[in-house]
Design a protein around this motif. Sequence first.
Motif, PDB file in Angstrom:
ATOM      1  N   GLY A 110       0.823  -1.205   0.000  1.00  0.00           N
ATOM      2  CA  GLY A 110       0.000   0.000   0.000  1.00  0.00           C
ATOM      3  C   GLY A 110       0.852   1.249   0.000  1.00  0.00           C
ATOM      4  O   GLY A 110       0.562   2.225  -0.707  1.00  0.00           O
ATOM      5  N   GLY A 111       1.925   1.240   0.794  1.00  0.00           N
ATOM      6  CA  GLY A 111       2.838   2.372   0.813  1.00  0.00           C
ATOM      7  C   GLY A 111       3.559   2.545  -0.506  1.00  0.00           C
ATOM      8  O   GLY A 111       3.786   3.671  -0.968  1.00  0.00           O
ATOM      9  N   LEU A 112       3.922   1.434  -1.117  1.00  0.00           N
ATOM     10  CA  LEU A 112       4.591   1.489  -2.420  1.00  0.00           C
ATOM     11  C   LEU A 112       3.716   2.205  -3.446  1.00  0.00           C
ATOM     12  O   LEU A 112       4.186   3.077  -4.190  1.00  0.00           O
ATOM     13  N   LEU A 113       2.447   1.875  -3.487  1.00  0.00           N
ATOM     14  CA  LEU A 113       1.531   2.503  -4.438  1.00  0.00           C
ATOM     15  C   LEU A 113       1.271   3.962  -4.084  1.00  0.00           C
ATOM     16  O   LEU A 113       1.285   4.841  -4.964  1.00  0.00           O
ATOM     17  N   ALA A 114       1.019   4.240  -2.813  1.00  0.00           N
ATOM     18  CA  ALA A 114       0.671   5.598  -2.401  1.00  0.00           C
ATOM     19  C   ALA A 114       1.812   6.573  -2.639  1.00  0.00           C
ATOM     20  O   ALA A 114       1.623   7.653  -3.212  1.00  0.00           O
ATOM     21  N   LEU A 115       3.016   6.200  -2.209  1.00  0.00           N
ATOM     22  CA  LEU A 115       4.151   7.103  -2.367  1.00  0.00           C
ATOM     23  C   LEU A 115       4.553   7.251  -3.823  1.00  0.00           C
ATOM     24  O   LEU A 115       4.938   8.337  -4.269  1.00  0.00           O
ATOM     25  N   SER A 116       4.443   6.166  -4.593  1.00  0.00           N
ATOM     26  CA  SER A 116       4.842   6.217  -5.996  1.00  0.00           C
ATOM     27  C   SER A 116       3.864   6.987  -6.862  1.00  0.00           C
ATOM     28  O   SER A 116       4.212   7.429  -7.957  1.00  0.00           O
ATOM     29  N   SER A 117       2.641   7.160  -6.383  1.00  0.00           N
ATOM     30  CA  SER A 117       1.649   7.896  -7.167  1.00  0.00           C
ATOM     31  C   SER A 117       2.010   9.365  -7.287  1.00  0.00           C
ATOM     32  O   SER A 117       1.548  10.052  -8.207  1.00  0.00           O
ATOM     33  N   GLY A 118       2.830   9.857  -6.360  1.00  0.00           N
ATOM     34  CA  GLY A 118       3.209  11.261  -6.367  1.00  0.00           C
ATOM     35  C   GLY A 118       2.604  12.044  -5.227  1.00  0.00           C
ATOM     36  O   GLY A 118       2.869  13.242  -5.076  1.00  0.00           O
ATOM     37  N   MET A 119       1.793  11.397  -4.389  1.00  0.00           N
ATOM     38  CA  MET A 119       1.220  12.108  -3.249  1.00  0.00           C
ATOM     39  C   MET A 119       2.320  12.569  -2.300  1.00  0.00           C
ATOM     40  O   MET A 119       3.370  11.931  -2.182  1.00  0.00           O
ATOM     41  N   VAL A 120       2.068  13.668  -1.612  1.00  0.00           N
ATOM     42  CA  VAL A 120       3.071  14.255  -0.719  1.00  0.00           C
ATOM     43  C   VAL A 120       3.037  13.503   0.610  1.00  0.00           C
ATOM     44  O   VAL A 120       2.356  13.890   1.562  1.00  0.00           O
ATOM     45  N   LEU A 121       3.769  12.411   0.650  1.00  0.00           N
ATOM     46  CA  LEU A 121       3.843  11.540   1.817  1.00  0.00           C
ATOM     47  C   LEU A 121       5.291  11.107   2.023  1.00  0.00           C
ATOM     48  O   LEU A 121       6.081  11.081   1.072  1.00  0.00           O
ATOM     49  N   GLY A 122       5.632  10.727   3.251  1.00  0.00           N
ATOM     50  CA  GLY A 122       6.994  10.331   3.550  1.00  0.00           C
ATOM     51  C   GLY A 122       7.168   8.835   3.653  1.00  0.00           C
ATOM     52  O   GLY A 122       6.240   8.108   4.002  1.00  0.00           O
ATOM     53  N   ARG A 123       8.369   8.381   3.397  1.00  0.00           N
ATOM     54  CA  ARG A 123       8.682   6.955   3.446  1.00  0.00           C
ATOM     55  C   ARG A 123       8.971   6.467   4.860  1.00  0.00           C
ATOM     56  O   ARG A 123       8.973   5.269   5.125  1.00  0.00           O
ATOM     57  N   GLU A 124       9.228   7.400   5.783  1.00  0.00           N
ATOM     58  CA  GLU A 124       9.647   7.000   7.127  1.00  0.00           C
ATOM     59  C   GLU A 124       8.517   6.360   7.931  1.00  0.00           C
ATOM     60  O   GLU A 124       8.752   5.434   8.709  1.00  0.00           O
ATOM     61  N   GLY A 125       7.271   6.854   7.749  1.00  0.00           N
ATOM     62  CA  GLY A 125       6.150   6.275   8.482  1.00  0.00           C
ATOM     63  C   GLY A 125       5.971   4.797   8.197  1.00  0.00           C
ATOM     64  O   GLY A 125       5.897   3.973   9.127  1.00  0.00           O
ATOM     65  N   ALA A 164      15.018   4.566   6.978  1.00  0.00           N
ATOM     66  CA  ALA A 164      14.381   5.579   6.136  1.00  0.00           C
ATOM     67  C   ALA A 164      15.338   6.692   5.773  1.00  0.00           C
ATOM     68  O   ALA A 164      15.367   7.158   4.625  1.00  0.00           O
ATOM     69  N   PHE A 165      16.131   7.153   6.736  1.00  0.00           N
ATOM     70  CA  PHE A 165      16.979   8.324   6.518  1.00  0.00           C
ATOM     71  C   PHE A 165      18.464   8.058   6.733  1.00  0.00           C
ATOM     72  O   PHE A 165      19.255   8.998   6.719  1.00  0.00           O
ATOM     73  N   ASN A 166      18.841   6.800   6.956  1.00  0.00           N
ATOM     74  CA  ASN A 166      20.227   6.482   7.288  1.00  0.00           C
ATOM     75  C   ASN A 166      20.680   7.351   8.461  1.00  0.00           C
ATOM     76  O   ASN A 166      21.733   7.979   8.426  1.00  0.00           O
TER      77      ASN A 166
END
Length: 452
Positions: A110-125, A164-166
């Motif tokens: 779900g995160g893969l699809l949501a973030l890849s769509s271009g929505m302004v969301l972060g990968r860290e959550g 997420a951020f090293n």
Amino acid sequence: MANLSGNAAYYVAAILIGAAVGLVGSAFHLGVDALAHGWPSFLDHTLGLDGVTLYAAAAVVAAVMALVALWLVRRFAPEAAGSGVPEIEGAMEGLREVHWRRVLPVKFFGGLLALSSGMVLGREGPTIHIGASIAKGVSDLMGWTARDMRGLLAAGGAAGLAAAFNAPLAAVLFVIEETRRQFPYSARTYIAVVLSSIASAIATESITGNVPFMLLVVPDVPMGMYPLFVLLGVILGAVGVGFNRTLVWSLDTVRRIGLRWSFYIFPAVVGLVVGVLVFALPEATKGGEILAVELAKEGRPLGILALIVLLRFTMTMASYSTGVTGGIFAPILALATTIGLCYGTAIDTVMPLPEHGLQALAIAAMGGLFSATIGAPMVGVVLVMELTGSYGILVPVLLTTIFANMVAQWLGGRPIYEILLDRTLALEAQASETPPAAPAPSPAAAQPQEAR
């Protein structure tokens, strides 16, 4: 001797959890990067679309990705909505349950699809929630006590932030500062958090390299600039309180729309808009980590920077309110950088800033807005240092961050994750008190469909 053996097993588990989270988190990040660049390139270069046709196709693709991402959440794991950090804090407090078997796949795909769509969301959550879910699975397997399980949840979450951020040191501080109410502190649990963060960082670096995630080195700034950082902190303290209140208002507004019509209407609209913006105005899309570095180096006009601030603020609220999987760390950092650049550019028109002064204000703004919204000033400082590598401006960043936190508290602001957890618990209590007017839905669908 038995205690030593028990500690050794606990520490080994923490290391294995950290390594697993680093690998899974890296796979998640690489997948997001590949898909986020892949589908626009396919439409533009492979299919050769342009003009209205390109925008229409992009809108449809992004909308479908957003809707599928939301369907996965609502159908299989409602608690996977949003960042997941409030869920973990609630679980550490004994108020929530981590259903790791369903959260792991939904959070990943779900995160893969949501973030890849271009929505302004972060990968860290997503990676924090994934990390805690992996830790819960290990804890269930080992049959550890509730206290040890909560310690491992913290270790897994810290490993997720490190991946997420090293930023392993910021990840450890995040547990100490952000989850200070819930973390079952002891030498055993503390060491487990540190070991898990280190293992995650090693696994991540082995795949992505040991380079600051948002490399933007500023050697130092003159002490005469320090008052400007204090004023920036004051401004960001107010902005952070406004950010949190607007986010909750947005969640409540979208929930009312969903209850009245459908929970899929708003995400579909956001997806359509995002798809167009991916080509028309990419600065208003995605998490914004790369954008923040580019803007700090480019020196765009004040009017353009102000427009980007407005658009990214709006799109952050809209994206997070859809209920898909995604965090707010990265959007906050990108928004803060742009606000810092606006502030510095405005000052530069009145009195010229010294060399690197504009970039220093942009970097310090990250810590300031993070502190005002998340409520963890020391995490903000260390995270900014690890992200950018700009250790030479530690004191200015400290000034901005602590004054932002002071002003946010003075204005009555509360940490956003604390607010979101309280909101989730209140909605669930309200739902349990309201008798159903129709046949009860499935157990997954019966839970509140809210972004955490």
